[in-house]
Write a protein that holds these residues in place. Sequence first.
Motif, PDB file in Angstrom:
ATOM      1  N   VAL A   6       0.847  -1.190   0.000  1.00 28.50           N
ATOM      2  CA  VAL A   6       0.000   0.000   0.000  1.00 28.50           C
ATOM      3  C   VAL A   6       0.884   1.241   0.000  1.00 28.50           C
ATOM      4  CG1 VAL A   6      -1.934  -1.082   1.206  1.00 28.50           C
ATOM      5  CG2 VAL A   6      -0.147   0.034   2.521  1.00 28.50           C
ATOM      6  N   ASP A   7       0.318   2.359  -0.470  1.00 31.35           N
ATOM      7  CA  ASP A   7       1.034   3.628  -0.436  1.00 31.35           C
ATOM      8  C   ASP A   7       1.268   4.058   1.003  1.00 31.35           C
ATOM      9  OD1 ASP A   7       1.276   4.153  -3.173  1.00 31.35           O
ATOM     10  OD2 ASP A   7      -0.766   4.918  -3.270  1.00 31.35           O
ATOM     11  N   ILE A   8       2.459   4.553   1.294  1.00 33.94           N
ATOM     12  CA  ILE A   8       2.765   5.138   2.594  1.00 33.94           C
ATOM     13  C   ILE A   8       2.508   6.635   2.454  1.00 33.94           C
ATOM     14  CG2 ILE A   8       4.527   5.573   4.332  1.00 33.94           C
ATOM     15  CD1 ILE A   8       5.925   3.007   3.348  1.00 33.94           C
ATOM     16  N   PRO A   9       1.519   7.172   3.165  1.00 31.37           N
ATOM     17  CA  PRO A   9       1.210   8.596   3.015  1.00 31.37           C
ATOM     18  C   PRO A   9       2.307   9.478   3.601  1.00 31.37           C
ATOM     19  CG  PRO A   9      -0.072   7.646   4.794  1.00 31.37           C
ATOM     20  CD  PRO A   9       0.684   6.513   4.155  1.00 31.37           C
ATOM     21  N   LEU A  10       2.468  10.651   3.044  1.00 30.39           N
ATOM     22  CA  LEU A  10       3.402  11.644   3.548  1.00 30.39           C
ATOM     23  C   LEU A  10       2.572  12.740   4.197  1.00 30.39           C
ATOM     24  CD1 LEU A  10       6.357  12.517   3.725  1.00 30.39           C
ATOM     25  CD2 LEU A  10       6.064  13.655   1.526  1.00 30.39           C
ATOM     26  N   ARG A  11       2.855  13.028   5.486  1.00 33.26           N
ATOM     27  CA  ARG A  11       2.045  13.982   6.245  1.00 33.26           C
ATOM     28  C   ARG A  11       2.928  15.032   6.916  1.00 33.26           C
ATOM     29  NH1 ARG A  11      -0.615   8.676   8.112  1.00 33.26           N
ATOM     30  NH2 ARG A  11       1.387   8.534   9.138  1.00 33.26           N
ATOM     31  N   ILE A  12       2.294  16.138   7.301  1.00 31.33           N
ATOM     32  CA  ILE A  12       2.985  17.171   8.068  1.00 31.33           C
ATOM     33  C   ILE A  12       3.558  16.526   9.319  1.00 31.33           C
ATOM     34  CG2 ILE A  12       2.672  19.296   9.400  1.00 31.33           C
ATOM     35  CD1 ILE A  12       0.609  20.157   7.354  1.00 31.33           C
ATOM     36  N   THR A  47      20.592  14.968   7.007  1.00 30.18           N
ATOM     37  CA  THR A  47      20.023  16.029   7.819  1.00 30.18           C
ATOM     38  C   THR A  47      18.544  15.727   8.033  1.00 30.18           C
ATOM     39  OG1 THR A  47      21.557  17.618   6.839  1.00 30.18           O
ATOM     40  CG2 THR A  47      19.633  18.521   7.968  1.00 30.18           C
ATOM     41  N   ALA A  48      18.136  15.537   9.298  1.00 26.95           N
ATOM     42  CA  ALA A  48      16.731  15.262   9.612  1.00 26.95           C
ATOM     43  C   ALA A  48      15.903  16.518   9.370  1.00 26.95           C
ATOM     44  CB  ALA A  48      16.595  14.815  11.058  1.00 26.95           C
ATOM     45  N   ALA A  49      14.704  16.317   8.824  1.00 30.19           N
ATOM     46  CA  ALA A  49      13.870  17.453   8.453  1.00 30.19           C
ATOM     47  C   ALA A  49      12.395  17.076   8.485  1.00 30.19           C
ATOM     48  CB  ALA A  49      14.257  17.925   7.053  1.00 30.19           C
ATOM     49  N   PRO A  50      11.637  17.597   9.457  1.00 29.73           N
ATOM     50  CA  PRO A  50      10.208  17.319   9.437  1.00 29.73           C
ATOM     51  C   PRO A  50       9.498  18.071   8.307  1.00 29.73           C
ATOM     52  CG  PRO A  50      10.796  18.639  11.364  1.00 29.73           C
ATOM     53  CD  PRO A  50      12.055  18.343  10.636  1.00 29.73           C
ATOM     54  N   VAL A  51       8.451  17.457   7.780  1.00 30.00           N
ATOM     55  CA  VAL A  51       7.619  18.092   6.756  1.00 30.00           C
ATOM     56  C   VAL A  51       6.907  19.272   7.422  1.00 30.00           C
ATOM     57  CG1 VAL A  51       5.668  17.782   5.185  1.00 30.00           C
ATOM     58  CG2 VAL A  51       7.312  15.916   5.529  1.00 30.00           C
ATOM     59  N   ALA A  52       7.014  20.465   6.821  1.00 29.87           N
ATOM     60  CA  ALA A  52       6.485  21.684   7.438  1.00 29.87           C
ATOM     61  C   ALA A  52       5.237  22.240   6.762  1.00 29.87           C
ATOM     62  CB  ALA A  52       7.575  22.751   7.466  1.00 29.87           C
ATOM     63  N   SER A  53       4.918  21.789   5.563  1.00 31.59           N
ATOM     64  CA  SER A  53       3.699  22.248   4.896  1.00 31.59           C
ATOM     65  C   SER A  53       2.997  21.031   4.306  1.00 31.59           C
ATOM     66  CB  SER A  53       4.007  23.274   3.799  1.00 31.59           C
ATOM     67  OG  SER A  53       4.660  22.669   2.702  1.00 31.59           O
ATOM     68  N   GLU A  54       1.728  21.184   4.026  1.00 32.57           N
ATOM     69  CA  GLU A  54       0.937  20.065   3.508  1.00 32.57           C
ATOM     70  C   GLU A  54       1.527  19.587   2.180  1.00 32.57           C
ATOM     71  OE1 GLU A  54      -1.091  17.084   2.935  1.00 32.57           O
ATOM     72  OE2 GLU A  54      -1.648  18.174   4.748  1.00 32.57           O
ATOM     73  N   PRO A  55       2.013  18.350   2.118  1.00 36.31           N
ATOM     74  CA  PRO A  55       2.674  17.866   0.897  1.00 36.31           C
ATOM     75  C   PRO A  55       1.778  17.846  -0.342  1.00 36.31           C
ATOM     76  CG  PRO A  55       3.138  16.405   2.730  1.00 36.31           C
ATOM     77  CD  PRO A  55       2.094  17.377   3.198  1.00 36.31           C
ATOM     78  N   LEU A  56       0.489  17.657  -0.176  1.00 30.76           N
ATOM     79  CA  LEU A  56      -0.408  17.578  -1.335  1.00 30.76           C
ATOM     80  C   LEU A  56      -0.938  18.933  -1.791  1.00 30.76           C
ATOM     81  CD1 LEU A  56      -2.467  14.425  -0.295  1.00 30.76           C
ATOM     82  CD2 LEU A  56      -0.517  14.561  -1.859  1.00 30.76           C
ATOM     83  N   GLY A  98       5.589  21.235  -4.914  1.00 35.10           N
ATOM     84  CA  GLY A  98       6.510  20.921  -3.845  1.00 35.10           C
ATOM     85  C   GLY A  98       5.934  21.261  -2.493  1.00 35.10           C
ATOM     86  N   PHE A  99       6.757  21.079  -1.454  1.00 31.99           N
ATOM     87  CA  PHE A  99       6.349  21.357  -0.083  1.00 31.99           C
ATOM     88  C   PHE A  99       7.572  21.813   0.702  1.00 31.99           C
ATOM     89  CE2 PHE A  99       7.397  16.891  -0.488  1.00 31.99           C
ATOM     90  CZ  PHE A  99       8.187  16.631   0.612  1.00 31.99           C
ATOM     91  N   LEU A 100       7.326  22.237   1.941  1.00 32.29           N
ATOM     92  CA  LEU A 100       8.411  22.766   2.767  1.00 32.29           C
ATOM     93  C   LEU A 100       8.871  21.774   3.816  1.00 32.29           C
ATOM     94  CD1 LEU A 100       7.169  26.404   3.488  1.00 32.29           C
ATOM     95  CD2 LEU A 100       8.667  25.590   1.649  1.00 32.29           C
ATOM     96  N   GLU A 110       9.768   0.020  13.061  1.00 29.10           N
ATOM     97  CA  GLU A 110       9.116   1.328  13.226  1.00 29.10           C
ATOM     98  C   GLU A 110       7.701   1.249  12.652  1.00 29.10           C
ATOM     99  OE1 GLU A 110       9.882   5.984  11.915  1.00 29.10           O
ATOM    100  OE2 GLU A 110      11.429   4.491  11.552  1.00 29.10           O
ATOM    101  N   PRO A 111       6.675   1.559  13.448  1.00 35.13           N
ATOM    102  CA  PRO A 111       5.302   1.448  12.945  1.00 35.13           C
ATOM    103  C   PRO A 111       4.968   2.566  11.955  1.00 35.13           C
ATOM    104  CG  PRO A 111       5.293   2.287  15.178  1.00 35.13           C
ATOM    105  CD  PRO A 111       6.723   1.955  14.847  1.00 35.13           C
ATOM    106  N   VAL A 112       4.219   2.207  10.926  1.00 35.05           N
ATOM    107  CA  VAL A 112       3.766   3.146   9.902  1.00 35.05           C
ATOM    108  C   VAL A 112       2.285   2.911   9.690  1.00 35.05           C
ATOM    109  CG1 VAL A 112       3.971   3.820   7.478  1.00 35.05           C
ATOM    110  CG2 VAL A 112       5.998   3.099   8.734  1.00 35.05           C
ATOM    111  N   VAL A 113       1.506   3.986   9.633  1.00 37.93           N
ATOM    112  CA  VAL A 113       0.080   3.865   9.337  1.00 37.93           C
ATOM    113  C   VAL A 113      -0.083   4.025   7.830  1.00 37.93           C
ATOM    114  CG1 VAL A 113      -2.218   4.812   9.702  1.00 37.93           C
ATOM    115  CG2 VAL A 113      -0.569   4.770  11.594  1.00 37.93           C
ATOM    116  N   ALA A 114      -0.608   3.004   7.195  1.00 39.35           N
ATOM    117  CA  ALA A 114      -0.816   3.020   5.743  1.00 39.35           C
ATOM    118  C   ALA A 114      -2.049   2.201   5.413  1.00 39.35           C
ATOM    119  CB  ALA A 114       0.405   2.456   5.027  1.00 39.35           C
TER     120      ALA A 114
END
Length: 145
Positions: free
Chosen positions: A15-21, A44-53, A61-63, A85-89
Motif C-alpha cells: 500500500v502507499d505510505i502517506p506523507l504527512r505534516i 540532515t533530519a527534516a520534518p515536513v512543514a507544509s501540507e505535501p499535497l 513541492g512542499f516545505l 518502526e510502525p507506519v500507518v498506511a
Amino acid sequence: MTPDRRAQQGSEVDVDIPLRITDRLFVLGFPFGHTGSWPFAVWTAAPVASEPLARWDQLPGFLLDSRTRPGQSGSPVVMHIRPGEPVVAGGDVITHEESVTALVGIYSGRLDPNADLGMVWTTDALFKILPEVAPPGWTSPDPVR
C-alpha cells in the motif's frame, strides 16, 4: 499513485505510505561542500512543514523545517523507515522487518537565508521533467505548471 513509497512492495500489505505534516524526512547532501573523512552524504533530519499535497506557492513541492546549509541544494530527500518502526498506511499499522528508504523529492534550498524552511520538489515534478528517471508504469497525477 507514488510507486516509490510502498509498504512491503509485492506483499499483502503493498500500500502507499502517506506523507504527512511532521513526518521525518532526510536531506542527503554535503553541507558547505564538506565530505568529512568518507565520501558519504550527511543525513540532515527534516520534518515536513507544509501540507505535501497542497503545493507550496502554486509549485509542485512542499516545505521542510531543516537545518540545511549551502551545498545541499539538489540533494535527494528521502523517507527512511527503520525495522520495527510502525507506519500507518491504508488504515492499518504496518511494521517492516527491514529498513525501507524511498525518494520523496529533491531539495532546492531555503526560502530565505535566515530561515530553516526549505523547498522540496516532489518526485512527480522530477519525473514529469525527466521522464527517463521515472519508475516503470509511472503516470503524472497532474500537470506541472
